[in-house]
Design a protein around this motif. Sequence first.
Motif, PDB file in Angstrom:
ATOM      1  N   PHE A   3       0.824  -1.202   0.000  1.00 46.17           N
ATOM      2  CA  PHE A   3       0.000   0.000   0.000  1.00 46.17           C
ATOM      3  C   PHE A   3       0.865   1.261   0.000  1.00 46.17           C
ATOM      4  O   PHE A   3       0.583   2.228  -0.695  1.00 46.17           O
ATOM      5  CB  PHE A   3      -0.942  -0.027   1.202  1.00 46.17           C
ATOM      6  N   ARG A   4       1.943   1.259   0.802  1.00 47.56           N
ATOM      7  CA  ARG A   4       2.866   2.406   0.824  1.00 47.56           C
ATOM      8  C   ARG A   4       3.538   2.593  -0.524  1.00 47.56           C
ATOM      9  O   ARG A   4       3.719   3.716  -0.986  1.00 47.56           O
ATOM     10  CB  ARG A   4       3.933   2.196   1.904  1.00 47.56           C
ATOM     11  N   LEU A   5       3.936   1.526  -1.139  1.00 44.98           N
ATOM     12  CA  LEU A   5       4.557   1.597  -2.459  1.00 44.98           C
ATOM     13  C   LEU A   5       3.579   2.198  -3.471  1.00 44.98           C
ATOM     14  O   LEU A   5       3.964   3.036  -4.298  1.00 44.98           O
ATOM     15  CB  LEU A   5       5.024   0.208  -2.896  1.00 44.98           C
ATOM     16  N   LYS A  10       1.838   6.871  -6.818  1.00 49.39           N
ATOM     17  CA  LYS A  10       0.784   7.836  -7.110  1.00 49.39           C
ATOM     18  C   LYS A  10       1.299   9.267  -6.897  1.00 49.39           C
ATOM     19  O   LYS A  10       1.017  10.169  -7.686  1.00 49.39           O
ATOM     20  CB  LYS A  10      -0.420   7.555  -6.218  1.00 49.39           C
ATOM     21  N   LEU A  11       2.044   9.485  -5.826  1.00 50.56           N
ATOM     22  CA  LEU A  11       2.606  10.801  -5.540  1.00 50.56           C
ATOM     23  C   LEU A  11       3.595  11.221  -6.623  1.00 50.56           C
ATOM     24  O   LEU A  11       3.609  12.374  -7.060  1.00 50.56           O
ATOM     25  CB  LEU A  11       3.282  10.796  -4.173  1.00 50.56           C
ATOM     26  N   LEU A  12       4.436  10.301  -7.068  1.00 47.47           N
ATOM     27  CA  LEU A  12       5.397  10.615  -8.126  1.00 47.47           C
ATOM     28  C   LEU A  12       4.702  10.974  -9.438  1.00 47.47           C
ATOM     29  O   LEU A  12       5.158  11.854 -10.162  1.00 47.47           O
ATOM     30  CB  LEU A  12       6.361   9.445  -8.331  1.00 47.47           C
TER      31      LEU A  12
END
Length: 130
Positions: A3-5, A10-12
């Motif tokens: 989930f963190r990955l 998504k942020l990138l």
Amino acid sequence: RLFRLFRIVKLLSKFQQFMVVLQGVVDAAKTCIWVGIVLSLTIYVFAIFSVKTVGQGPVEDYPGYTSDDGEIESMQIMTDFNPYLKFGSIHRAMLTLLNMTLLAEWTEIATPMLYFQPYLVPFFVVFVMF
């Protein structure tokens, strides 16, 4: 962990979209600067020509011609065209040409020119169209 990955990916992707927008703004600003430089140089070159042919041209062609500041201040600019006032120096010619480009002083310049120096009217038409 997965989930963190996913959140980092998504942020990138959003950051890349922001960089594309930012690059577009920077490219537009560069283009605007170059347009301003070309416009300034064009006005400068045409101002030199205008000073020589109109501002310091044949005085006897213009009954309203005077270089005396006292007479210029008391003059009715609408009826007595004074080429020295509009094209007597590079600064005046550049301001007049800018105003002609914006069509703010087109009538005040073109009408006396058409009567006294008609061969210069095409020069100003080409300048305004450029």
